[in-house]
Write an enzyme that holds these catalytic residues in place. Sequence first.
Site, mmCIF file in Angstrom:
data_model
loop_
_atom_site.group_PDB
_atom_site.id
_atom_site.type_symbol
_atom_site.label_atom_id
_atom_site.label_comp_id
_atom_site.label_asym_id
_atom_site.label_seq_id
_atom_site.Cartn_x
_atom_site.Cartn_y
_atom_site.Cartn_z
ATOM 1 N N LYS A 14 0.826 -1.216 0.000
ATOM 2 C CA LYS A 14 0.000 0.000 0.000
ATOM 3 C C LYS A 14 0.863 1.271 0.000
ATOM 4 O O LYS A 14 2.070 1.216 0.294
ATOM 5 C CB LYS A 14 -0.934 -0.027 1.212
ATOM 6 N N TYR A 54 -12.555 -2.111 -3.863
ATOM 7 C CA TYR A 54 -13.016 -2.295 -2.475
ATOM 8 C C TYR A 54 -14.546 -2.299 -2.365
ATOM 9 O O TYR A 54 -15.081 -2.016 -1.302
ATOM 10 C CB TYR A 54 -12.435 -1.203 -1.582
ATOM 11 N N THR A 96 -5.603 -6.854 10.828
ATOM 12 C CA THR A 96 -5.915 -5.604 10.119
ATOM 13 C C THR A 96 -5.371 -4.389 10.870
ATOM 14 O O THR A 96 -4.776 -3.496 10.273
ATOM 15 C CB THR A 96 -7.449 -5.476 9.945
ATOM 16 N N ARG A 107 2.377 -6.414 9.199
ATOM 17 C CA ARG A 107 1.678 -5.259 9.771
ATOM 18 C C ARG A 107 2.229 -4.883 11.142
ATOM 19 O O ARG A 107 2.259 -3.709 11.508
ATOM 20 C CB ARG A 107 0.177 -5.529 9.808
ATOM 21 N N ASN A 117 -1.915 0.295 6.954
ATOM 22 C CA ASN A 117 -1.417 -0.983 7.472
ATOM 23 C C ASN A 117 -0.557 -1.743 6.456
ATOM 24 O O ASN A 117 -0.395 -2.955 6.534
ATOM 25 C CB ASN A 117 -2.571 -1.829 8.009
ATOM 26 N N HIS A 120 -2.191 -5.281 1.570
ATOM 27 C CA HIS A 120 -3.492 -5.913 1.344
ATOM 28 C C HIS A 120 -3.252 -7.365 0.946
ATOM 29 O O HIS A 120 -2.280 -7.664 0.255
ATOM 30 C CB HIS A 120 -4.252 -5.218 0.200
ATOM 31 N N GLU A 131 -9.597 -10.638 -7.580
ATOM 32 C CA GLU A 131 -8.633 -9.539 -7.410
ATOM 33 C C GLU A 131 -7.458 -9.661 -8.390
ATOM 34 O O GLU A 131 -6.951 -8.653 -8.882
ATOM 35 C CB GLU A 131 -8.152 -9.505 -5.955
#
Length: 138
Positions: A14, A54, A96, A107, A117, A120, A131
């Site tokens: 991310k 999402y 998460t 994470r 975080n 994904h 995805e």
Amino acid sequence: MIMSNFEQTLSIIKPDAVERNLDNEIKELFKNKGFKIVKEKKIQIDKTEAESFYKIHETKPFYNDLCEYLSSGPIIVMILEKNNAVLANRDLMGATNPKDAIEGTIRKKYGISIDKNSVHGSDSLENAKIEIDFFFKD
Ligand code: IDP
Ligand code: MG
């Protein structure tokens, strides 16, 4: 009989992690756990694409912020492959909320907050296929 359950899953590094130049370190963690990075690309998506990616979260209060965030900077999308890849990736990612993530997870190591975080990962084999298609269908 040895049961093999070879799978592919989608991973995203991310914006918060790409921005901190953590991509190579994170890729090493995947490789050290036996994942093969089958395909990867560095891209930036727009907010509309993030909303589509999402979509399952569209009713959540954090949906707008989440989509703003995922489209806020470059990301690295990867197809990871190994035995039981979907679950193995979820284990390596950690909870998460980085505050709840256990030692040794990505994470725990790199996550800043529940929204930033760092990674994904697909949550099921079915979603992994959707995805992977989303980013790599050509
Ligand atoms: P996951 O990434 O561990 O699968 P999901 O529940 O699928 O977690 O949520 C997707 C992403 O939405 C999370 O990675 C996180 O960045 C963000 N998120 C989830 N819950 C919250 C929240 O309560 N507040 C803000 N952001 C959240
Ligand atoms: Mg999820």
